[in-house]
Design an enzyme around this catalytic site. Structure first.
Site, PDB file in Angstrom:
ATOM      1  N   GLY A 162       3.714  -8.396   6.497  1.00 17.91           N
ATOM      2  CA  GLY A 162       2.504  -7.984   5.786  1.00 17.91           C
ATOM      3  C   GLY A 162       2.049  -6.598   6.198  1.00 17.91           C
ATOM      4  CE1 TYR A 163       1.354  -3.308   1.959  1.00 16.42           C
ATOM      5  CE2 TYR A 163      -0.652  -4.351   1.148  1.00 16.42           C
ATOM      6  CZ  TYR A 163       0.547  -3.713   0.908  1.00 16.42           C
ATOM      7  OH  TYR A 163       0.935  -3.470  -0.390  1.00 16.42           O
TER       8      TYR A 163
ATOM      9  CB  CYS B 178     -11.420  -5.755   7.975  1.00 22.01           C
ATOM     10  SG  CYS B 178     -11.352  -6.895   6.574  1.00 22.01           S
TER      11      CYS B 178
ATOM     12  CG  ASN C 258      -8.643  -2.175   5.046  1.00 21.22           C
ATOM     13  OD1 ASN C 258      -8.786  -1.044   4.581  1.00 21.22           O
ATOM     14  ND2 ASN C 258      -7.650  -2.972   4.682  1.00 21.22           N
TER      15      ASN C 258
END
Length: 354
Positions: free
Chosen positions: A14-15, A155, A322
């Site tokens: 994932g990011y 975040c 974020n």
């Protein structure tokens, strides 16, 4: 450093995983020994995260949690909540330190977890017994130094809590906070959805989970721990914004009418004056996403309104990336504190301009 810390990343495609690797692969005290995932099995890191091409020969593996953490000094968990708690229960006895980026061990109230995450927590005793330290260095640095297990903040929670924390520490935060916060599309994850598909996101604004976002109890818990009154409440409206990275939060708070600009300037300076990643913005400028995007830095500021009756309105602004301070960067910051490294290691560079 002769004996580097051996790190494992569980949930690496994932990011958030990409951002952890972007930092850890250049950490002078760390050797990433293994990356696991449930997809892209057998692919090299650079074949999935294109910005990391040629920087590592590691491949994504599918392993049982106990196998994944074998030989690891620290394990970073970058998986969805609910899934993460089950993995944690399988590796707690392994001896590895844990830095968890999910929401599964941030809260102390099992009832709040069940309400906002939609299921009972599988190990509520680990919420109430302090097994995990909340990984916000600006609030819990000394506890993080002694921790073996860290629950890294969310975040929105980081952005909003840091925006108003000086008021909490100064004993001026009580009653209702009203917050609107806009977030970038990367916060929705790497897998495309109708709400994150570029043609629908790029020229659009929309709210989601108004007054019901799962970070609400986390923000209230954090601010109460910082000194806010127990009657604190939060009305929070998240906004999906047309940018890949960044969160910008605007929070409205009422303080006693006697509160002065000089008093608040002193509170912000006292709270953040020595913090390596917090920038207090003033002098006619307010925080901006472009000032922090791609970095671990946070910009905070405020505007003090006129007296109305026995109160004055303070509008608090805060912004961060974020994926970095709101995710992987803060996790590595806590890891650095936990291991006794310079807190800024592999995090000190500024963001992109423009």
């Amino acid at each position: 450093m002769a004996n580097k810390v051996k790190a494992v990343l569980i949930g690496g495609t994932g990011y958030g995983g990409a951002e952890i690797l972007r930092r850890l692969l250049f950490h002078p005290n760390v050797e990433v020994i293994r990356i696991t995932s449930v997809d892209n099995i057998g692919k090299k890191v650079g074949d999935v995260h294109l910005n990391l091409a040629g920087l590592s020969d590691l491949t994504f593996q599918q392993l049982a949690p106990s196998e994944a953490v074998a030989g690891a000094d620290v394990t970073f968990l970058a998986m969805p909540h609910k899934t993460t708690a089950q993995v944690v229960m399988e590796i707690l006895s392994s001896g590895t330190r844990i830095v968890d980026l999910s929401g599964d061990f941030r809260l102390r109230d099992p009832a709040a977890y069940a309400k906002y995450y939609g299921v009972p927590h599988p190990a509520p005793q680990h919420l109430t017994d302090g097994t995990f330290v909340y990984g916000m260095p600006e609030l819990n640095r000394e506890a993080i130094r002694k921790a073996r297990y860290v629950a890294s903040p969310g975040c929105f929670a980081t952005t909003i809590a840091l925006g108003v924390m000086p008021l909490a520490k100064g004993g001026k935060l009580s009653g209702a906070i009203h917050t609107v916060a806009a977030t970038g599309s990367s916060g929705s994850g790497a897998n495309p959805q109708i709400t994150t598909h570029h043609p629908l996101r790029a020229s659009n604004l929309r709210t989601y989970k108004p007054l019901e976002h799962q970070h609400i109890p986390e923000i209230l818990q954090t601010l109460r721990n910082a000194g806010a009154a127990q009657d604190l409440s939060l009305e929070f409206v998240p906004v999906s914004a047309p940018l890949p990275r960044g969160i910008f939060a605007t929070s409205f708070v009422d303080v006693p009418a006697s509160t002065t600009q000089e008093e608040l300037d002193a509170l912000w300076k006292q709270t953040y004056g020595k913090e390596p990643f917090i920038r207090i913005i003033g002098g006619g400028r307010q925080p901006e996403v472009v000032g922090v995007s791609g970095s671990n830095y946070v910009e905070v500021g405020f505007t003090l309104g006129p007296v109305t009756g026995d109160t004055r309105r303070v509008v608090c602004f805060s912004t961060l990336d974020n994926l970095v301070k709101g995710g992987a960067g803060q996790a590595i910051q806590s890891f650095n504190v936990m291991m006794g490294f310079d807190e800024r290691t592999t995090l000190a560079e500024p963001g992109l301009w423009p």
